[in-house]
Design an enzyme around this catalytic site. Sequence first.
Site, PDB file in Angstrom:
ATOM      1  N   SER A   1     -17.895  14.680   5.012  1.00 46.38           N
ATOM      2  CA  SER A   1     -16.909  15.762   5.042  1.00 46.38           C
ATOM      3  C   SER A   1     -15.648  15.450   5.171  1.00 46.38           C
ATOM      4  O   SER A   1     -14.807  15.880   4.493  1.00 46.38           O
ATOM      5  CB  SER A   1     -17.120  16.801   6.590  1.00 46.38           C
ATOM      6  OG  SER A   1     -18.398  17.313   6.487  1.00 46.38           O
TER       7      SER A   1
ATOM      8  N   ASP B   1       0.071   4.915   1.513  1.00 49.01           N
ATOM      9  CA  ASP B   1      -0.154   5.914   2.686  1.00 49.01           C
ATOM     10  C   ASP B   1      -0.124   4.938   4.117  1.00 49.01           C
ATOM     11  O   ASP B   1      -0.706   3.796   4.285  1.00 49.01           O
ATOM     12  CB  ASP B   1      -1.554   6.142   2.783  1.00 49.01           C
ATOM     13  CG  ASP B   1      -1.718   7.176   1.596  1.00 49.01           C
ATOM     14  OD1 ASP B   1      -1.239   8.186   1.422  1.00 49.01           O
ATOM     15  OD2 ASP B   1      -2.865   7.061   0.709  1.00 49.01           O
TER      16      ASP B   1
ATOM     17  N   ASP C   1       0.799  -1.311  -0.074  1.00 49.22           N
ATOM     18  CA  ASP C   1      -0.097   0.064  -0.098  1.00 49.22           C
ATOM     19  C   ASP C   1       0.813   1.081   0.064  1.00 49.22           C
ATOM     20  O   ASP C   1       2.278   0.967   0.212  1.00 49.22           O
ATOM     21  CB  ASP C   1      -0.903  -0.061   1.151  1.00 49.22           C
ATOM     22  CG  ASP C   1      -1.906   1.240   1.244  1.00 49.22           C
ATOM     23  OD1 ASP C   1      -2.215   1.633   0.365  1.00 49.22           O
ATOM     24  OD2 ASP C   1      -2.227   1.594   2.383  1.00 49.22           O
TER      25      ASP C   1
END
Length: 542
Positions: free
Chosen positions: A247, A98, A96
């Site tokens: 958000s 991040d 991966d």
Amino acid sequence: MATVAAVARGARAAAAGLRSSGGAAARGRPRTGCARRLCTSPAAVDMKRYLWARYHEAKRSTDELVPSIMNNLLNPDAIFSNNEMSLSDIEIYGFDYDYTLVFYSKHLHTLIFNAARDLLINEHRYPAEIRKYEYDPNFAIRGLHYDVQRAVLMKIDAFHYIQMGTVYRGLSVVPDEEVIDMYEGSHVPLEQMSDFYGKSSHGNTMKQFMDIFSLPEMTLLSCVNEHFLKNNIDYEPVHLYKDVKDSIRDVHIKGIMYRAIEADIEKYICYAEQTRAVLAKLADHGKKMFLITNSPSSFVDKGMRYIVGKDWRDLFDVVIVQAEKPNFFNDKRRPFRKVNEKGVLLWDKIHKLQKGQIYKQGNLYEFLKLTGWRGSKVLYFGDHIYSDLADLTLKHGWRTGAIIPELRSELKIMNTEQYIQTMTWLQTLTGLLEQMQVYRDADSQLVLQEWKKERKEMREMTKSFFNAQFGSLFRTDQNPTYFLRRLSRFADIYMASLSCLLNYDVHHTFYPRRTPLQHELPAWSDSPSAFKAPLLQEAQAK
């Protein structure tokens, strides 16, 4: 873990006491012939004096054991194994991006929190007053559960039991009595728990936060809850959860986070020379490597140029961006698309995944067809236990490695003298309680109640060593956390960072420690003679 085992052995030995024949405790021992039945009527003996003598004797033994335990500390740079695995069998390494290849500074979570908070105000019309809340990096830990209906954040163990004292509504702890009333006890039924990927869906009322990026999300949820509660504002918890989730998602999807990092890469990315060293080592030994990430192409390219170098693509045989894991591992319908040097998506049909190229989307089934990389010769590393690792180990037979950055800091805490002293005495005291509970007279029970109070206070102290609100990522008071349960199931090995691989050669075999099962350990009151003090034996003697 060496120190944990040493503490356990030390505590058991200390609780067993010294093999003295003429100490104060021996001279004042009860002679009631209790054996294993409950002792309620000691004859002509000061039970308080006897019990406190055993307490102080065990305390002295604990103090004497701590220096030897301090010589057997844990290695924060080690790799830990849940399942036996030899690197000799691994031909292909996958990563991966991040929090696996790249780590971020503390500034990133503040950025995510502030950006999501502003989106709540500007796009979801939340009160502007919530802008006064700032990100607290010490509030939450990974692996917590959030009850969407009740708007409470909590820590749950491997058996679905809530750890009392870790349930928060807003920024305030919920009293134990209220928790027990809410859940009719402290157990969360299976049907209320989060789904396979930790999500709140299909009737599940719990959401588990497993992603490192979720730390600002948990904190923002708690802050907004706090504002509504403090100001007596009536609100729907389900809507709040969804708005905060949306958000946080928009901070990623709208590119707010990506643009900020690219604009000031030195501020947000922790430069790690060892990342390149790990990749170079594997390449030097002829290992194939690939990258599968949910992050976009230009973002990954800038980050990898910063931590590895402009030639980073030469190290990877396949690079896939915006993979949309975990869907990438399950959805067979999405084809790969090639991304050119300008980031433009091409419409060519993909017949081969070429080195030096970047591909978008796709799916694992097509990936396996095009590469032939199947089974246990593949080892994939990621930080998200569900999205990165679960499907690979359960459905595809790949070997998996979890990157757990919190591991290093927790091990360093466990190596401190204060922690070792506290944990050794806590376990010793637990052993004394188990052994001495046979005395049911009033004086003895008063002493035992004092011990229980001390034990409870020490448990709270050990929790605060790691995080004042929620404690360790891996343990509740006595059980593994739900997070650790899933880690143990879906990761063959786990470590604090990829740099730990530099401490092992490419032929190393990882052997999990044979941890004794509960029925393989003697009870405190049934310790083998090597450790057994005259605690109950003295009580049985005539």
